[in-house]
Design a protein around this motif. Structure first.
Motif, PDB file in Angstrom:
ATOM      1  N   TRP A  40       1.090  -6.460   2.337  1.00  0.00           N
ATOM      2  CA  TRP A  40       1.909  -5.044   2.919  1.00  0.00           C
ATOM      3  C   TRP A  40       2.973  -4.668   1.866  1.00  0.00           C
ATOM      4  O   TRP A  40       2.999  -3.588   1.278  1.00  0.00           O
ATOM      5  CB  TRP A  40       2.421  -4.967   4.246  1.00  0.00           C
ATOM      6  CG  TRP A  40       1.244  -4.659   5.288  1.00  0.00           C
ATOM      7  CD1 TRP A  40       0.174  -5.162   5.265  1.00  0.00           C
ATOM      8  CD2 TRP A  40       1.286  -3.893   6.373  1.00  0.00           C
ATOM      9  NE1 TRP A  40      -0.506  -4.756   6.602  1.00  0.00           N
ATOM     10  CE2 TRP A  40       0.333  -3.858   6.932  1.00  0.00           C
ATOM     11  CE3 TRP A  40       2.331  -2.848   6.588  1.00  0.00           C
ATOM     12  CZ2 TRP A  40       0.009  -3.080   8.203  1.00  0.00           C
ATOM     13  CZ3 TRP A  40       2.305  -2.091   7.953  1.00  0.00           C
ATOM     14  CH2 TRP A  40       1.044  -2.278   8.651  1.00  0.00           C
ATOM     15  N   VAL A  41       3.775  -5.771   1.455  1.00  0.00           N
ATOM     16  CA  VAL A  41       4.809  -5.537   0.572  1.00  0.00           C
ATOM     17  C   VAL A  41       4.406  -4.769  -0.742  1.00  0.00           C
ATOM     18  O   VAL A  41       4.787  -4.102  -1.289  1.00  0.00           O
ATOM     19  CB  VAL A  41       5.840  -6.701   0.277  1.00  0.00           C
ATOM     20  CG1 VAL A  41       6.685  -6.549  -0.743  1.00  0.00           C
ATOM     21  CG2 VAL A  41       6.420  -7.183   1.692  1.00  0.00           C
ATOM     22  N   GLU A  42       3.526  -5.561  -1.288  1.00  0.00           N
ATOM     23  CA  GLU A  42       2.620  -5.048  -2.672  1.00  0.00           C
ATOM     24  C   GLU A  42       2.166  -3.847  -2.524  1.00  0.00           C
ATOM     25  O   GLU A  42       2.258  -2.968  -3.353  1.00  0.00           O
ATOM     26  CB  GLU A  42       1.647  -6.154  -3.089  1.00  0.00           C
ATOM     27  CG  GLU A  42       2.155  -7.490  -3.339  1.00  0.00           C
ATOM     28  CD  GLU A  42       1.381  -8.490  -3.142  1.00  0.00           C
ATOM     29  OE1 GLU A  42       0.002  -8.549  -3.249  1.00  0.00           O
ATOM     30  OE2 GLU A  42       1.716  -9.844  -3.668  1.00  0.00           O
ATOM     31  N   ASN A  43       1.531  -3.448  -1.301  1.00  0.00           N
ATOM     32  CA  ASN A  43       0.809  -2.183  -1.047  1.00  0.00           C
ATOM     33  C   ASN A  43       2.039  -1.127  -1.188  1.00  0.00           C
ATOM     34  O   ASN A  43       1.601   0.192  -1.843  1.00  0.00           O
ATOM     35  CB  ASN A  43       0.163  -2.131   0.307  1.00  0.00           C
ATOM     36  CG  ASN A  43      -0.655  -0.937   0.519  1.00  0.00           C
ATOM     37  OD1 ASN A  43      -1.222  -0.382  -0.555  1.00  0.00           O
ATOM     38  ND2 ASN A  43      -0.551  -0.538   1.711  1.00  0.00           N
ATOM     39  N   LEU A  44       3.012  -1.230  -0.483  1.00  0.00           N
ATOM     40  CA  LEU A  44       4.075  -0.228  -0.532  1.00  0.00           C
ATOM     41  C   LEU A  44       4.597  -0.403  -1.969  1.00  0.00           C
ATOM     42  O   LEU A  44       5.229   0.975  -2.363  1.00  0.00           O
ATOM     43  CB  LEU A  44       5.242  -0.841   0.545  1.00  0.00           C
ATOM     44  CG  LEU A  44       4.767  -0.547   2.126  1.00  0.00           C
ATOM     45  CD1 LEU A  44       5.984  -0.843   2.908  1.00  0.00           C
ATOM     46  CD2 LEU A  44       4.770   0.912   2.247  1.00  0.00           C
ATOM     47  N   GLY A  45       4.943  -1.475  -2.567  1.00  0.00           N
ATOM     48  CA  GLY A  45       5.608  -1.386  -3.732  1.00  0.00           C
ATOM     49  C   GLY A  45       4.947  -0.841  -5.136  1.00  0.00           C
ATOM     50  O   GLY A  45       5.416  -0.395  -5.991  1.00  0.00           O
ATOM     51  N   ALA A  46       3.480  -1.188  -4.887  1.00  0.00           N
ATOM     52  CA  ALA A  46       2.605  -0.972  -6.237  1.00  0.00           C
ATOM     53  C   ALA A  46       1.634   0.285  -6.224  1.00  0.00           C
ATOM     54  O   ALA A  46       1.179   0.460  -7.187  1.00  0.00           O
ATOM     55  CB  ALA A  46       1.826  -2.237  -6.622  1.00  0.00           C
ATOM     56  N   ARG A  47       1.291   0.705  -4.991  1.00  0.00           N
ATOM     57  CA  ARG A  47       0.173   1.793  -4.908  1.00  0.00           C
ATOM     58  C   ARG A  47       0.830   3.330  -4.572  1.00  0.00           C
ATOM     59  O   ARG A  47       2.076   3.383  -3.812  1.00  0.00           O
ATOM     60  CB  ARG A  47      -0.708   1.411  -3.747  1.00  0.00           C
ATOM     61  CG  ARG A  47      -1.401   0.170  -4.370  1.00  0.00           C
ATOM     62  CD  ARG A  47      -2.639  -0.091  -3.366  1.00  0.00           C
ATOM     63  NE  ARG A  47      -3.370  -1.410  -3.550  1.00  0.00           N
ATOM     64  CZ  ARG A  47      -3.314  -2.535  -3.276  1.00  0.00           C
ATOM     65  NH1 ARG A  47      -2.415  -2.866  -2.293  1.00  0.00           N
ATOM     66  NH2 ARG A  47      -3.877  -3.558  -3.611  1.00  0.00           N
ATOM     67  N   GLN A  48       0.115   4.161  -4.875  1.00  0.00           N
ATOM     68  CA  GLN A  48       0.411   5.668  -4.664  1.00  0.00           C
ATOM     69  C   GLN A  48       0.051   5.932  -3.096  1.00  0.00           C
ATOM     70  O   GLN A  48      -0.632   4.916  -2.683  1.00  0.00           O
ATOM     71  CB  GLN A  48      -0.005   6.539  -5.441  1.00  0.00           C
ATOM     72  CG  GLN A  48       0.528   6.436  -6.968  1.00  0.00           C
ATOM     73  CD  GLN A  48       1.678   6.513  -7.213  1.00  0.00           C
ATOM     74  OE1 GLN A  48       2.625   7.613  -6.666  1.00  0.00           O
ATOM     75  NE2 GLN A  48       2.391   5.626  -7.839  1.00  0.00           N
TER      76      GLN A  48
END
Length: 249
Positions: free
Chosen positions: A138-146
């Motif tokens: 989830w952290v990576e999803n929020l930080g790296a995706r549009q």
């Protein structure tokens, strides 16, 4: 009965012996129904039991800079506060998304079962590790995706996890989330969430009406999301090729 979905969840991600299934089936519990927005646990509480979600969704959330941030959704079979066995103070709120039903299992009973069974100790430890893996994703999803990728990834994950416990029917399941819930989970505004959902509908990838989500072209949604289910660590990751319901399993 709370043990049924819990057993399905633990069997999917950790494996259970017949004796351990029997132990889980006999565990004591207290059932409680929650209304939409009602709290199961509040930040700062010192729970004496762990929750099993029986029906509905729970959200782990905190208010950060006057904005509500959801950091995970919990589905039937999940034990969202299992870490309180060893970390006695709750560090987030657990709130019902729509109506839900939960069961509270005393810490003392869980500790007794784990003392009797190294297998249950292993599977509960594995479950806490999986919760951590989901949180990191989830952290990576929020930080790296549009926005489009964030929402697509959330839908892929929820569908896969619902499949684990037999609650997704051919890529379709009931999802109680409002657009505000999605916004709080994806770090977006409601307006942006609405536009993103309409974009996915316009592409013919999903249908989402009256709280029923259907993945029409799961393989395309998976590509948009850059979704790979390995972080969910199901024990049988080869149930079929990518399909409307399979999401790569």
């Amino acid at each position: 009965m709370p043990h049924r979905k819990l057993i399905a969840r633990l069997q999917a991600v950790g494996g259970l012996s017949e004796r351990d299934k029997l132990r889980l089936a006999r565990m004591p519990y207290r059932v409680k129904s929650l209304a939409d927005g009602e709290y199961a646990v509040r930040e700062g509480d010192k729970p004496g039991s762990c929750i099993v979600v029986i029906e509905g969704f729970l959200a782990r959330q905190r208010v950060v800079n006057d904005r509500n941030q959801i950091s995970s959704f919990y589905l039937p079979g999940d034990m969202p506060d299992l870490p309180t066995l060893h970390l006695p103070i709750a560090d987030c709120d657990l709130c019902s998304v729509g109506s839900s039903t939960i069961a509270a299992v005393p810490h003392s009973s869980l500790r007794e079962m784990m003392a009797e069974s190294p297998g249950l100790t292993h599977v509960f430890w594995r479950e806490t590790l999986l919760q951590g893996a989901i949180y990191r994703e989830w952290v990576e999803n929020l930080g790296a995706r549009q926005a489009l990728g964030r929402l697509a990834h959330l839908l892929c994950e929820l569908t896969t996890r619902m499949e684990f416990v037999g609650l997704a029917d051919n890529g379709s399941f009931r999802i109680p989330l409002t657009q505000q819930d999605v916004a709080d989970a994806c770090g977006l505004s409601i307006v942006h969430v609405n536009r993103t959902i309409q974009e996915l509908r316009g592409l013919g990838i999903i249908e989402w009406e009256n709280h029923i989500l259907t993945l029409l072209r799961a393989d395309e949604l998976q590509v948009v999301a850059e979704f790979s289910p390995e972080y969910l660590h199901e024990l049988n990751p080869s149930r079929g090729s990518v399909s409307k319901a399979g999401l790569g399993f």
